[in-house]
Structures are given as structure tokens and as C-alpha cells.
Design a protein around this motif. Sequence first.
Motif, short mmCIF file in Angstrom:
data_model
loop_
_atom_site.label_atom_id
_atom_site.label_comp_id
_atom_site.label_asym_id
_atom_site.label_seq_id
_atom_site.Cartn_x
_atom_site.Cartn_y
_atom_site.Cartn_z
N THR A 68 -6.59 -0.08 -5.33
CA THR A 68 -6.14 0.24 -3.90
C THR A 68 -7.75 1.17 -3.02
O THR A 68 -7.42 2.38 -3.71
N PHE A 69 -8.53 0.23 -2.57
CA PHE A 69 -9.59 0.68 -1.31
C PHE A 69 -9.09 1.68 -0.56
O PHE A 69 -8.36 1.60 0.21
N GLY A 70 -9.00 3.11 0.05
CA GLY A 70 -9.63 3.44 1.46
C GLY A 70 -9.97 2.82 2.37
O GLY A 70 -11.76 0.94 1.88
N LYS A 71 -10.26 2.78 3.31
CA LYS A 71 -11.65 1.95 4.76
C LYS A 71 -12.76 2.55 5.01
O LYS A 71 -13.27 1.75 5.42
N GLY A 72 -12.95 3.53 4.16
CA GLY A 72 -14.33 3.96 3.96
C GLY A 72 -14.51 4.87 5.13
O GLY A 72 -13.92 5.18 6.86
N THR A 73 -15.79 5.33 4.47
CA THR A 73 -15.76 6.93 5.52
C THR A 73 -18.17 7.03 6.46
O THR A 73 -18.13 6.23 4.61
N ALA A 116 4.11 0.31 -2.18
CA ALA A 116 2.97 0.17 -2.36
C ALA A 116 1.72 1.43 -2.46
O ALA A 116 1.89 1.62 -1.80
N GLN A 117 0.83 1.56 -3.41
CA GLN A 117 0.01 2.46 -3.47
C GLN A 117 -0.74 2.38 -2.05
O GLN A 117 -1.34 1.36 -2.00
N SER A 118 -1.22 3.22 -1.77
CA SER A 118 -2.24 3.56 -0.26
C SER A 118 -2.91 4.31 -0.35
O SER A 118 -3.30 5.08 -1.46
N VAL A 119 -4.39 4.35 -0.02
CA VAL A 119 -4.87 5.41 0.17
C VAL A 119 -6.00 5.72 1.82
O VAL A 119 -5.65 4.40 2.37
N THR A 120 -6.03 6.94 1.87
CA THR A 120 -5.65 6.98 3.19
C THR A 120 -7.47 8.09 3.34
O THR A 120 -7.78 8.84 2.71
N GLN A 121 -8.41 7.54 4.11
CA GLN A 121 -9.18 8.20 4.53
C GLN A 121 -9.98 9.18 5.90
O GLN A 121 -9.85 7.33 7.15
N PRO A 122 -8.95 10.10 5.90
CA PRO A 122 -8.39 10.36 7.69
C PRO A 122 -10.02 9.79 8.37
O PRO A 122 -9.97 9.62 9.65
N ASP A 123 -10.98 10.43 8.30
CA ASP A 123 -12.35 10.34 8.60
C ASP A 123 -13.13 8.53 9.38
O ASP A 123 -14.00 8.51 8.32
N ILE A 124 -13.63 8.19 10.25
CA ILE A 124 -14.00 7.21 9.82
C ILE A 124 -15.30 7.13 9.87
O ILE A 124 -16.07 6.78 8.97
N HIS A 125 -15.92 8.84 10.80
CA HIS A 125 -17.21 9.13 10.56
C HIS A 125 -17.61 10.19 11.14
O HIS A 125 -16.49 10.72 11.01
N ILE A 126 -18.93 11.17 10.10
CA ILE A 126 -18.77 12.46 9.95
C ILE A 126 -20.07 12.09 9.70
O ILE A 126 -20.67 11.58 8.80
N THR A 127 -20.71 13.41 11.23
CA THR A 127 -22.24 13.10 10.53
C THR A 127 -22.11 15.10 10.36
O THR A 127 -21.73 16.07 10.76
N VAL A 128 -23.43 15.25 8.77
CA VAL A 128 -23.78 16.87 8.93
C VAL A 128 -25.32 16.46 8.94
O VAL A 128 -25.96 15.86 9.11
N SER A 129 -25.35 17.62 9.39
CA SER A 129 -26.96 18.14 9.11
C SER A 129 -27.79 18.00 8.15
O SER A 129 -26.52 18.07 6.51
#
Lengths: 115, 114
Positions: A104-109, A1-14
Motif C-alpha cells: 500500500t502506497f502513500g500519496k507521495g511528498t 485495511a492497511q493505510s499509509v499517510t504522508q502528511p506533507d504534499i510538498h516540502i521545500t528545502v534549501s
Amino acid sequence: AQSVTQPDIHITVSEGASLELRCNYSYGATPYLFWYVQSPGQGLQLLLKYFSGDTLVQGIKGFEAEFKRSQSSFNLRKPSVHWSDAAEYFCAVGYSGGGADGLTFGKGTHLIIQP
Amino acid sequence: DGGITQSPKYLFRKEGQNVTLSCEQNLNHDAMYWYRQDPGQGLRLIYYSQIVNDFQKGDIAEGYSVSREKKESFPLTVTSAQKNPTAFYLCASSEGTGGIYEQYFGPGTRLTVT
């Protein structure tokens, strides 16, 4: 089955700094790739999409994404973020001839912008 | 303007009660979808419909039911059988089915069951 991975749950940027959000998809036929943004308590809005052709696609709000088949990636970038970019970002994939259940959606960042 | 409307924005119910969430689109799209969103879980597909009077279960259909009597409308009922119904619910539509069509989303309904 197709899948999507977004490795970063949170990202902080200035604010004013550059941004790159990662997205990897599972192997399959030519993918149809999408990036969506969701502000708190709102629905999802399409930022950009890739179907074929030029692997660097431009979207709304100054975002762009690059499709790299060899890495099965479709990373989202922005040269200089604004406080209003703070939101949840979702990568999605579909395939021609894929199931009728659509994308198919990733879990989000979750993007946090610090002053 | 074309788009998807969901009502209400916030919904509160007592445990044991069924509740129906509304989703209407004026985009003339054939396909419609319901997703559930919980923190850290992304979007999980509940039901989808390719055409009027037809719908299919998604990944987490237990405790939910839908109908598609009109092209424009795809209401979702959260039944008392749904063990943990408190969540944010998103409705979407697309021009066709399959993985090549972008989905357009409504603003969502936040359901709280106590």
C-alpha cells in the motif's frame, strides 16, 4: 485495511540543508516498510526498506529512515540535500500474510530544492 | 541487465479507441502489477497477477483489462469504457505476492486520450 499517510504534499528545502519526510502507517502486524523515489516522468526506484532488526536503515543516495513502532512512523532523512534530490517520494507498507495485492502506497511528498 | 520495460513511453489515442500498454520483465518474478498515477493521487492499483493465467482486480479495474499468458508479460488494455483514461501508467513486478516483497517498477507509459 492497511493505510499509509504522508502528511506533507510538498516540502521545500534549501540545498545543503537537512531533510525529513514523514510517513505514518496504520496499525497492524509487523510492517514491512519501503521508501521509493520518482523523478519526473520516470518509474519508482527503491531507496531503502525495513523488515526487522535495527530500526535505523541506510539506503542509497545517502538516505536513511528510522522505524518507530510506538509512533507507527517510518520517516525518511538525509543530512544534506542536493539539487538532484528534487523528486516525488513515496512511502509504502506491507504485512506478512497480507493480501496478494502487495504494498500500500502513500500519496507521495513532492520535494523542492531551492538554491 | 534485468528489469522491466514498458512501451511506448508516450501514447496518444482518440476517444473511443481501445489501447494496449506493454509490460515485459526479465526478472523471473511471479507477481506483476499495474498502477495508474494522477497528480496528487499517488499510485492506484488497477490489476495484479500472482501467476500465469491468473489475475485479480485492484481498486480501480473498471474500464481496464489484462492478460497473463506468459510469466514475462502483463499487457494492460485501456478500453473505451474507461471514462478518464489520460494518465501515467506504471507496471511493477515482485518476486512473490503479499506485502513482504519489494516491487520493481518500469519507466511508465503516459497515455493521452483526446
